[in-house]
Design an enzyme around this catalytic site. Structure first.
Site, mmCIF file in Angstrom:
data_model
loop_
_atom_site.group_PDB
_atom_site.id
_atom_site.type_symbol
_atom_site.label_atom_id
_atom_site.label_comp_id
_atom_site.label_asym_id
_atom_site.label_seq_id
_atom_site.Cartn_x
_atom_site.Cartn_y
_atom_site.Cartn_z
ATOM 1 N N GLU A 1 41.278 22.611 14.320
ATOM 2 C CA GLU A 1 39.997 22.344 14.976
ATOM 3 C C GLU A 1 38.864 22.259 13.956
ATOM 4 O O GLU A 1 37.996 21.384 14.047
ATOM 5 C CB GLU A 1 39.655 23.447 15.986
ATOM 6 C CG GLU A 1 40.692 23.651 17.063
ATOM 7 C CD GLU A 1 41.692 24.761 16.748
ATOM 8 O OE1 GLU A 1 42.058 25.496 17.670
ATOM 9 O OE2 GLU A 1 42.107 24.890 15.585
ATOM 10 N N CYS B 1 41.017 29.910 18.497
ATOM 11 C CA CYS B 1 40.691 31.286 18.120
ATOM 12 C C CYS B 1 39.165 31.474 18.182
ATOM 13 O O CYS B 1 38.419 30.506 18.363
ATOM 14 C CB CYS B 1 41.215 31.572 16.715
ATOM 15 S SG CYS B 1 40.298 30.753 15.387
#
Length: 184
Positions: free
Chosen positions: A77, A104
């Site tokens: 990401e 996360c």
């Protein structure tokens, strides 16, 4: 935690076909291929793609935390947001990110600030995922998070199980590797 031989995961991916009733299946299978590539390179089996408003993949990344020694920010990401900020010629508010594993805390925070409209994740992460715990953000971050859509991808159970198995493979070994870099 499950661990599967990478060759078995590749065979499973090769046998799978997207199911027409699941709008994210085609991109989900592509994301699984990228996650397998990351796993084969000794990284976490996680990948992400950016999709434009017409459903076309415009950028991709896979986890590269261990590619060159150790880089704590080389999550899929984060690498995609880096590409976007370096000049992808697309308005972030018209983009969707599809991630093979629930982001996360670090990645979700960065995604919220990126301006990307939607984040779809293929597999919940009960160990490290933040989307399912976003209510614990401080008030300012909760407000920012409301500007972005977060939800599980619309994929078939076969694709979801494969993505989960890829993410779980070698996890114990990778966690030991991570800890050896953090606390040598």
């Amino acid at each position: 935690m499950a661990a599967f031989p990478i060759a078995e995961l590749i065979q499973r991916l090769d046998r799978l076909q997207s199911e027409p009733g699941f709008r994210d299946d085609v991109n989900g299978l592509y994301c699984c291929r990228l996650a397998l590539d990351a796993l084969e390179q000794g990284n976490y089996g996680v990948a992400a793609i950016l999709i434009d408003s017409q459903g076309e993949v415009i950028a991709q990344a896979e986890n590269r935390v261990f590619n060159s020694g150790y880089n704590s920010s080389a999550h899929a990401e984060m690498l995609l947001v880096d590409q976007l900020e370096r000049g992808l010629d697309y308005p972030p508010a018209q983009l969707t990110m599809l991630v093979s594993l629930e982001p996360c805390p670090m990645c979700l925070s960065r995604l919220i600030l990126s301006g990307i409209a939607s984040v779809r994740y293929m597999v919940p992460d009960s160990y490290g995922g933040m989307v399912s715990h976003a209510e614990h953000f401080p008030p300012a971050w909760k407000n920012l998070a409301q500007l972005q859509n977060h939800y599980e991808a619309h994929i078939s159970s076969a694709v979801r199980v494969l993505a989960a198995d890829i993410a779980a493979t070698n996890l114990s070994l990778l966690r030991k590797k991570l800890l050896s870099h953090i606390r040598p």
